[in-house]
Design an enzyme around this catalytic site. Structure first.
Site, mmCIF file in Angstrom:
data_model
loop_
_atom_site.group_PDB
_atom_site.id
_atom_site.type_symbol
_atom_site.label_atom_id
_atom_site.label_comp_id
_atom_site.label_asym_id
_atom_site.label_seq_id
_atom_site.Cartn_x
_atom_site.Cartn_y
_atom_site.Cartn_z
ATOM 1 N N TRP A 43 0.859 -1.193 0.000
ATOM 2 C CA TRP A 43 0.000 0.000 0.000
ATOM 3 C C TRP A 43 0.890 1.236 0.000
ATOM 4 C CZ3 TRP A 43 -2.829 -4.235 0.703
ATOM 5 C CH2 TRP A 43 -4.203 -4.182 0.434
ATOM 6 N N ASN A 44 0.420 2.246 -0.726
ATOM 7 C CA ASN A 44 1.198 3.451 -0.985
ATOM 8 C C ASN A 44 1.639 4.192 0.294
ATOM 9 O OD1 ASN A 44 1.750 6.194 -1.640
ATOM 10 N ND2 ASN A 44 0.663 6.038 -3.562
ATOM 11 N N ASP A 54 1.116 3.490 3.401
ATOM 12 C CA ASP A 54 1.659 2.572 4.410
ATOM 13 C C ASP A 54 3.169 2.435 4.218
ATOM 14 O OD1 ASP A 54 -1.258 1.644 4.010
ATOM 15 O OD2 ASP A 54 -0.666 0.534 5.808
ATOM 16 N N GLN A 106 -3.352 7.558 -3.233
ATOM 17 C CA GLN A 106 -3.478 7.685 -1.773
ATOM 18 C C GLN A 106 -2.742 8.941 -1.301
ATOM 19 O OE1 GLN A 106 -2.351 3.963 0.173
ATOM 20 N NE2 GLN A 106 -4.383 3.788 1.060
ATOM 21 N N ASP A 161 -11.207 5.679 4.705
ATOM 22 C CA ASP A 161 -12.194 5.053 3.827
ATOM 23 C C ASP A 161 -13.666 5.329 4.142
ATOM 24 O OD1 ASP A 161 -9.745 3.934 3.261
ATOM 25 O OD2 ASP A 161 -10.460 1.883 3.160
ATOM 26 N N TRP A 196 -12.681 4.437 10.418
ATOM 27 C CA TRP A 196 -12.405 5.873 10.439
ATOM 28 C C TRP A 196 -13.580 6.682 10.974
ATOM 29 C CZ3 TRP A 196 -7.645 7.847 9.823
ATOM 30 C CH2 TRP A 196 -6.684 6.995 9.250
ATOM 31 N N GLU A 228 -4.193 -2.101 14.225
ATOM 32 C CA GLU A 228 -4.354 -1.175 13.101
ATOM 33 C C GLU A 228 -4.855 0.180 13.615
ATOM 34 O OE1 GLU A 228 -6.986 -2.738 10.135
ATOM 35 O OE2 GLU A 228 -6.616 -1.109 8.710
HETATM 36 C C1 DGY Z 1 -9.150 -1.582 2.373
HETATM 37 O O1 DGY Z 1 -9.189 -2.534 1.592
HETATM 38 O O2 DGY Z 1 -9.755 -1.506 3.436
HETATM 39 C C2 DGY Z 1 -8.258 -0.477 2.077
HETATM 40 O O3 DGY Z 1 -8.297 0.517 3.019
HETATM 41 C C3 DGY Z 1 -8.506 0.092 0.721
HETATM 42 O O4 DGY Z 1 -7.308 0.674 0.390
#
Ligand code: DGY
Length: 425
Positions: A33-34, A36, A101, A163, A349, A392
């Site tokens: 992931w970018n 990340d 991202q 998200d 989020w 996370e």
């Molecule tokens: C996910 O799959 O939950 C990611 O956040 C999308 O990038």
């Protein structure tokens, strides 16, 4: 205690290291992931500088011809993630997603360079990355700010990284669900569905992916075609900080043209950010570009501008606002206002506290002299790790860990918090 946490953090980064890139966590997110990767590189740098540079280089090896850096690079096959490469079908050699991202790379690379022990290697590698990062920034302003306002829009909630933020709820209503292909999610197999976005939100996420695919991922068309276009202050602030840091880095490397362009982008972005300031709430708000209206939703996206080099008065106001949140939240900084009706302390989020966000806000606060609030955020972050491990994200109410575990960027931020934030940058 700190030594034990550092040891655990290093173990997580090693476990998630696949050679040239790091997965956010095995199972839930099995690719690169970018943002990340860029933030994880900061933690890696404490262990192995060469490996840290490699993390960012691998990401930029997959930059699109138009300049976009995709949000996921699907380096290997893995059926445990949805939507995988067969849904995106972007046509790249190594498959990638088709959206982007938060542009944190400019900040990360400047920091890697500034801290480098091996300055010669760092200069060589930074010089190679510099034009690629500039190209990405230019891509943003060309494709996501077509009217030259100085602010870029996201066209998919996944681009923000936040998200399922409450910020998107109204704009997201405009995204239809008719015609969405049938699909089976994988995320809810790996983690508690109560911590994840809803099925209705997933249908809309996929509807947008289908729309963009039908337009052949042509970025000159996607912005105007998308029914979801939101200007997120946090997303813009990260881009502005990266432009500003890229300008500094370019200056140090003797690349004056890049320095000039980047400094101009940062200045223009900072001036435009003022349009998102809400005097009533003493924080920034999102702007719905489809309606032209500010979105009355108090999220951490409106506090994240602290990461950008804001004017002193704004920084002071944000520090005050975060102090007022501190009265409601047991653990700073919740991703949404705890008093809001839709606040949900464990759902991704819509309330939880994230260490990467804490790190960015604390960094900005500390750089601007707001040391007490930076320290408070750091203390809460470490308390969360002690209580619930390397999750996370965390409930800001009771500190429980949520989402995935053994998380790379959480580990990297712990390494950063424990090693660096007290030292000069
Ligand atoms: C996910 O799959 O939950 C990611 O956040 C999308 O990038």
């Amino acid at each position: 205690m700190a030594q034990m946490l550092l040891k655990q953090a290093v173990e997580i980064l090693k476990k998630n290291d696949l050679g040239n890139y790091t997965v956010p966590t095995h199972g839930l997110y099995p690719f690169q992931w970018n943002w990340d990767s860029c933030l994880t590189a900061l933690g890696l740098a404490h262990m192995d500088e060469d490996r840290a540079w490699k993390e960012v280089e691998t990401l930029f090896d997959h930059q699109w011809e138009d300049g976009m850096v995709p949000h996921i690079i699907f380096h290997s096959e893995n059926n445990g993630y949805f939507p995988g490469p067969n849904i995106w079908l972007t046509g790249s050699d190594v498959p990638t997603s088709g959206i982007t991202q938060p542009a944190v790379a400019g900040f990360a690379v400047n920091r890697l360079y500034t801290r480098a022990r091996d300055k010669q290697m760092a200069a060589r590698r930074a010089k190679t990355l510099l034009p690629k990062i500039l190209n990405w920034h230019n891509w943003f302003y060309k494709n996501r700010d077509p009217n030259d306002e100085g602010l870029v829009a996201i066209i998919h909630p996944w681009e923000s990284g936040r998200d399922n933020s409450i910020d998107w709820d109204i704009a997201f209503e405009r995204v239809p669900t008719e015609g969405v292909m049938p699909f089976v999610r994988q995320d809810t197999q790996h983690t508690d569905p109560k911590h994840r976005p809803t099925q209705e939100q997933y249908k809309r996420y996929i509807w947008l992916v289908q729309l963009f695919k039908s337009l052949n991922w042509d970025n000159t068309r996607l912005h105007d075609a998308s029914p979801f276009k939101v200007v997120d202050p946090g997303f813009n602030a990260i881009l502005i900080r990266s432009c500003s840091d890229l300008a500094q880095l370019a200056e140090k490397l003797g690349e004056s043209d890049t320095a000039k362009i980047s400094a101009h982008q940062a200045e223009k972005g900072l001036a435009a950010l003022e349009k998102l300031w809400c005097q009533n709430n003493k924080q920034y708000l999102c702007l719905d570009r489809t309606t032209g209206e500010l979105v009355n939703s108090l999220s951490v996206g409106g506090l994240l501008p602290a990461f950008a080099p804001l004017p002193k008065a704004r920084m002071l106001a944000l520090a005050k606002r975060i102090k007022s949140i501190d009265k409601d939240a047991a653990y700073l900084v919740p991703s949404h206002d705890i008093r809001a009706n839709r606040f949900d302390h464990t759902r991704y989020w819509r309330g939880p506290t994230w260490l990467i966000i804490n790190y960015m806000i604390a960094d900005g606060m500390s750089q601007s002299g707001q040391k007490d609030i930076a320290e408070r955020i750091k203390t809460d972050s470490i308390k969360l790790i002690n209580q619930s491990g390397f999750a996370e994200y965390y409930s800001p109410v009771d500190g429980r860990g949520c989402g995935g575990y053994s998380f790379s960027w959480t580990a990297a931020m712990v390494i950063e918090f424990l090693n660096c934030q007290a030292k000069p940058h």
